[in-house]
Scaffold this motif. Structure first.
Motif, PDB file in Angstrom:
ATOM      1  N   MET A   1       0.880  -1.280   0.087  1.00 36.18           N
ATOM      2  CA  MET A   1       0.028   0.019  -0.035  1.00 36.18           C
ATOM      3  C   MET A   1       0.836   1.380  -0.157  1.00 36.18           C
ATOM      4  SD  MET A   1      -3.409   0.309   2.267  1.00 36.18           S
ATOM      5  CE  MET A   1      -2.813   0.863   3.895  1.00 36.18           C
ATOM      6  N   ALA A   2       0.655   2.186  -0.985  1.00 34.83           N
ATOM      7  CA  ALA A   2       1.514   3.382  -0.954  1.00 34.83           C
ATOM      8  C   ALA A   2       1.325   4.368   0.386  1.00 34.83           C
ATOM      9  CB  ALA A   2       0.970   4.355  -1.888  1.00 34.83           C
ATOM     10  N   GLU A   3       2.001   5.142   0.815  1.00 30.65           N
ATOM     11  CA  GLU A   3       1.906   5.833   1.909  1.00 30.65           C
ATOM     12  C   GLU A   3       0.742   6.944   1.883  1.00 30.65           C
ATOM     13  OE1 GLU A   3       3.615   5.945   5.055  1.00 30.65           O
ATOM     14  OE2 GLU A   3       4.107   3.847   4.193  1.00 30.65           O
ATOM     15  N   PRO A   4      -0.359   6.695   2.758  1.00 28.81           N
ATOM     16  CA  PRO A   4      -1.459   7.689   2.505  1.00 28.81           C
ATOM     17  C   PRO A   4      -1.260   8.770   3.664  1.00 28.81           C
ATOM     18  CG  PRO A   4      -1.662   5.758   3.954  1.00 28.81           C
ATOM     19  CD  PRO A   4      -0.370   5.548   3.678  1.00 28.81           C
ATOM     20  N   PRO A   5      -1.947   9.746   3.366  1.00 21.82           N
ATOM     21  CA  PRO A   5      -1.830  10.849   4.240  1.00 21.82           C
ATOM     22  C   PRO A   5      -2.417  10.328   5.630  1.00 21.82           C
ATOM     23  CG  PRO A   5      -3.069  11.634   2.373  1.00 21.82           C
ATOM     24  CD  PRO A   5      -2.979  10.194   2.206  1.00 21.82           C
ATOM     25  N   VAL A  14      -5.498   6.403  14.429  1.00 27.01           N
ATOM     26  CA  VAL A  14      -4.764   6.716  12.966  1.00 27.01           C
ATOM     27  C   VAL A  14      -5.692   6.826  11.683  1.00 27.01           C
ATOM     28  CG1 VAL A  14      -2.866   6.398  11.545  1.00 27.01           C
ATOM     29  CG2 VAL A  14      -2.377   6.168  14.122  1.00 27.01           C
ATOM     30  N   LEU A  15      -5.955   7.972  11.366  1.00 24.42           N
ATOM     31  CA  LEU A  15      -6.720   7.964   9.985  1.00 24.42           C
ATOM     32  C   LEU A  15      -5.876   7.955   8.781  1.00 24.42           C
ATOM     33  CD1 LEU A  15      -9.175   8.921   8.218  1.00 24.42           C
ATOM     34  CD2 LEU A  15      -9.219  10.939   9.209  1.00 24.42           C
ATOM     35  N   LEU A  16      -6.029   7.293   8.092  1.00 24.32           N
ATOM     36  CA  LEU A  16      -5.113   6.895   6.775  1.00 24.32           C
ATOM     37  C   LEU A  16      -6.263   7.208   5.554  1.00 24.32           C
ATOM     38  CD1 LEU A  16      -3.475   3.701   7.855  1.00 24.32           C
ATOM     39  CD2 LEU A  16      -2.471   5.794   7.857  1.00 24.32           C
ATOM     40  N   ARG A  17      -6.366   8.529   5.305  1.00 24.39           N
ATOM     41  CA  ARG A  17      -7.277   8.991   4.170  1.00 24.39           C
ATOM     42  C   ARG A  17      -7.003   8.280   3.012  1.00 24.39           C
ATOM     43  NH1 ARG A  17      -8.013  14.195   7.000  1.00 24.39           N
ATOM     44  NH2 ARG A  17     -10.114  13.974   7.755  1.00 24.39           N
ATOM     45  N   ARG A  18      -8.090   7.766   2.435  1.00 24.66           N
ATOM     46  CA  ARG A  18      -8.090   7.115   1.045  1.00 24.66           C
ATOM     47  C   ARG A  18      -7.063   6.013   0.853  1.00 24.66           C
ATOM     48  NH1 ARG A  18     -11.631   9.738  -1.762  1.00 24.66           N
ATOM     49  NH2 ARG A  18     -12.191  11.842  -1.314  1.00 24.66           N
ATOM     50  N   THR A  92      -5.439  -7.921   3.834  1.00 27.88           N
ATOM     51  CA  THR A  92      -4.319  -7.013   3.331  1.00 27.88           C
ATOM     52  C   THR A  92      -4.330  -5.734   3.838  1.00 27.88           C
ATOM     53  OG1 THR A  92      -3.701  -8.570   1.447  1.00 27.88           O
ATOM     54  CG2 THR A  92      -2.802  -6.469   1.324  1.00 27.88           C
ATOM     55  N   VAL A  93      -5.436  -5.028   3.390  1.00 33.30           N
ATOM     56  CA  VAL A  93      -5.765  -3.583   4.179  1.00 33.30           C
ATOM     57  C   VAL A  93      -5.476  -3.341   5.317  1.00 33.30           C
ATOM     58  CG1 VAL A  93      -7.360  -1.665   3.952  1.00 33.30           C
ATOM     59  CG2 VAL A  93      -7.217  -3.139   1.814  1.00 33.30           C
ATOM     60  N   ALA A  94      -6.204  -4.474   6.153  1.00 31.58           N
ATOM     61  CA  ALA A  94      -6.368  -4.089   7.422  1.00 31.58           C
ATOM     62  C   ALA A  94      -4.899  -4.316   8.336  1.00 31.58           C
ATOM     63  CB  ALA A  94      -7.095  -5.409   8.400  1.00 31.58           C
ATOM     64  N   THR A  95      -4.206  -5.475   7.644  1.00 30.92           N
ATOM     65  CA  THR A  95      -2.902  -5.465   8.586  1.00 30.92           C
ATOM     66  C   THR A  95      -1.601  -4.438   7.983  1.00 30.92           C
ATOM     67  OG1 THR A  95      -2.252  -7.151   6.742  1.00 30.92           O
ATOM     68  CG2 THR A  95      -3.152  -8.121   8.572  1.00 30.92           C
ATOM     69  N   SER A  96      -1.872  -3.958   6.952  1.00 30.93           N
ATOM     70  CA  SER A  96      -1.055  -3.053   6.376  1.00 30.93           C
ATOM     71  C   SER A  96      -1.389  -1.612   6.928  1.00 30.93           C
ATOM     72  CB  SER A  96      -1.272  -2.777   4.962  1.00 30.93           C
ATOM     73  OG  SER A  96      -0.647  -1.597   4.306  1.00 30.93           O
ATOM     74  N   ALA A  97      -2.768  -1.391   7.238  1.00 35.11           N
ATOM     75  CA  ALA A  97      -3.032  -0.113   7.929  1.00 35.11           C
ATOM     76  C   ALA A  97      -2.599  -0.253   9.417  1.00 35.11           C
ATOM     77  CB  ALA A  97      -4.583   0.060   7.945  1.00 35.11           C
ATOM     78  N   ALA A  98      -2.712  -1.453  10.103  1.00 34.83           N
ATOM     79  CA  ALA A  98      -2.411  -1.594  11.378  1.00 34.83           C
ATOM     80  C   ALA A  98      -0.970  -1.356  11.515  1.00 34.83           C
ATOM     81  CB  ALA A  98      -2.671  -2.931  11.990  1.00 34.83           C
ATOM     82  N   SER A  99      -0.336  -2.155  10.783  1.00 33.08           N
ATOM     83  CA  SER A  99       1.115  -1.966  10.894  1.00 33.08           C
ATOM     84  C   SER A  99       1.643  -0.367  10.614  1.00 33.08           C
ATOM     85  CB  SER A  99       2.054  -2.865  10.188  1.00 33.08           C
ATOM     86  OG  SER A  99       1.917  -2.353   8.854  1.00 33.08           O
ATOM     87  N   ASN A 100       1.173   0.375   9.987  1.00 28.48           N
ATOM     88  CA  ASN A 100       1.364   1.659   9.731  1.00 28.48           C
ATOM     89  C   ASN A 100       1.063   2.453  10.976  1.00 28.48           C
ATOM     90  OD1 ASN A 100       1.123   4.390   8.923  1.00 28.48           O
ATOM     91  ND2 ASN A 100       0.846   3.913   6.882  1.00 28.48           N
ATOM     92  N   ALA A 101       0.046   2.012  11.508  1.00 29.73           N
ATOM     93  CA  ALA A 101      -0.427   2.757  13.082  1.00 29.73           C
ATOM     94  C   ALA A 101       0.338   2.136  14.291  1.00 29.73           C
ATOM     95  CB  ALA A 101      -1.854   2.591  12.907  1.00 29.73           C
ATOM     96  N   GLY A 102       1.349   1.359  13.886  1.00 27.27           N
ATOM     97  CA  GLY A 102       2.180   0.786  14.816  1.00 27.27           C
ATOM     98  C   GLY A 102       1.640  -0.435  15.483  1.00 27.27           C
ATOM     99  N   PHE A 103       0.575  -1.065  15.026  1.00 27.57           N
ATOM    100  CA  PHE A 103       0.140  -2.361  15.431  1.00 27.57           C
ATOM    101  C   PHE A 103       0.760  -3.539  14.470  1.00 27.57           C
ATOM    102  CE2 PHE A 103      -2.472   0.943  17.174  1.00 27.57           C
ATOM    103  CZ  PHE A 103      -2.493   0.579  18.451  1.00 27.57           C
ATOM    104  N   ALA A 104       1.984  -3.841  14.724  1.00 22.50           N
ATOM    105  CA  ALA A 104       2.312  -4.985  13.897  1.00 22.50           C
ATOM    106  C   ALA A 104       1.842  -6.263  14.403  1.00 22.50           C
ATOM    107  CB  ALA A 104       3.893  -5.094  13.919  1.00 22.50           C
ATOM    108  N   ASP A 168     -11.369   5.691   3.191  1.00 22.02           N
ATOM    109  CA  ASP A 168     -10.563   6.012   4.372  1.00 22.02           C
ATOM    110  C   ASP A 168     -10.529   4.855   5.213  1.00 22.02           C
ATOM    111  OD1 ASP A 168     -10.623   8.600   3.469  1.00 22.02           O
ATOM    112  OD2 ASP A 168     -12.201   9.418   4.715  1.00 22.02           O
ATOM    113  N   VAL A 169      -9.410   4.829   6.008  1.00 19.82           N
ATOM    114  CA  VAL A 169      -9.062   3.765   6.806  1.00 19.82           C
ATOM    115  C   VAL A 169      -8.740   4.221   8.292  1.00 19.82           C
ATOM    116  CG1 VAL A 169      -7.763   1.604   7.276  1.00 19.82           C
ATOM    117  CG2 VAL A 169      -8.489   2.161   5.038  1.00 19.82           C
ATOM    118  N   VAL A 170      -9.330   3.794   9.323  1.00 16.10           N
ATOM    119  CA  VAL A 170      -8.972   4.240  10.632  1.00 16.10           C
ATOM    120  C   VAL A 170      -8.576   2.994  11.439  1.00 16.10           C
ATOM    121  CG1 VAL A 170      -9.488   5.746  12.396  1.00 16.10           C
ATOM    122  CG2 VAL A 170     -10.712   5.869  10.450  1.00 16.10           C
ATOM    123  N   VAL A 171      -7.410   3.228  12.033  1.00 13.89           N
ATOM    124  CA  VAL A 171      -7.168   2.342  12.916  1.00 13.89           C
ATOM    125  C   VAL A 171      -7.379   2.551  14.433  1.00 13.89           C
ATOM    126  CG1 VAL A 171      -5.144   0.795  13.648  1.00 13.89           C
ATOM    127  CG2 VAL A 171      -5.199   1.433  11.410  1.00 13.89           C
TER     128      VAL A 171
END
Ligand code: MD3
Ligand code: FE
Length: 207
Positions: A1-5, A14-18, A92-104, A168-171
């Protein structure tokens, strides 16, 4: 997943817009497939109120509510059959977002799929039927935008509003995990990808 805002709404949230925009069509196709096996239904709260949000689940267990209470079930009470498998694209979306937010190491075993039509809403609540509050919840919004509200650890705490739109994805983890939250009545509208509907996926570690 590309680095989202990336925006930290409050500590732990953590809100990962779009962030899910590139795979939105795939996610919507997965929802269609889940719904063939486990159709959307309006569940009832323990107090007897019919929920305005239509729901279904996929994964090893699914969140349900009826006269007996709120809980997770390994089977769809409508059929007695296991819920449909968790689609790989959700994971895939969920684990990628979670790790971006610090939840590996996030390993969701349940996904509640919510379907909102105009007027549907979710009153302020906490998500506390999961076994381990150290695990975050990842939310993915698709289609019409919603005004989401979140407060503190007490129902009476002041709330903040944030608009959640398509992709939009929020962790929600750490100190944000037990915050009260809800969704204001969905406004009328038409979205190119979903029509007059909003979907929300929440991926959880229930057990
Ligand atoms: C904050 N769904 O299904 S997602 C739910 O948009 C639910 O359908 C809403 O609340 C929806 O339980 C909100 C955002 C969300 C999900 C879980 C949370 C926020 C949360 C858990 C703890 C704190
Ligand atoms: Fe919730």
């Amino acid at each position: 997943m590309a680095e989202p805002p990336r925006e930290e709404l409050v500590p732990g949230a953590v809100l990962l817009r779009r962030a899910a925009l590139p795979v939105a069509a795939e996610l919507l196709q997965c929802i269609d497939e889940v719904v063939l096996q486990a159709p959307f239904r309006h569940m009832h709260t323990p107090g007897g109120h019919r929920m305005s949000v239509a729901m279904t689940n996929c994964g090893a267990c699914g969140w349900i509510t009826d006269a007996s209470g709120y809980r997770y079930s390994e089977v769809d009470p409508e059929t007695g059959e296991p819920w449909p498998a968790l689609p790989a694209a959700f994971l895939t979306v969920a684990t990628s977002a979670a790790s971006n937010a610090g939840f590996a190491g996030f390993q969701p075993d349940a996904c509640l799929v919510n379907c909102y039509v105009p007027g549907a809403r979710m009153t302020l609540h906490q998500d506390r039927n999961e076994a381990d509050f150290e695990q975050p919840i990842v939310s993915i919004s698709l289609g019409l935008p919603a005004d989401f509200q979140f407060g503190g650890l007490l129902r009476s705490d002041p709330v903040r509003r944030v608009r959640l739109g398509h992709g939009d994805v929020v962790v929600w983890g750490g100190p944000a995990r037990l915050r009260f939250h809800g969704v204001l009545p969905l406004k009328d509208g038409k979205h190119a990808a979903t029509g007059c509907v909003r979907y929300n996926l929440t991926l959880r570690t229930a057990r």
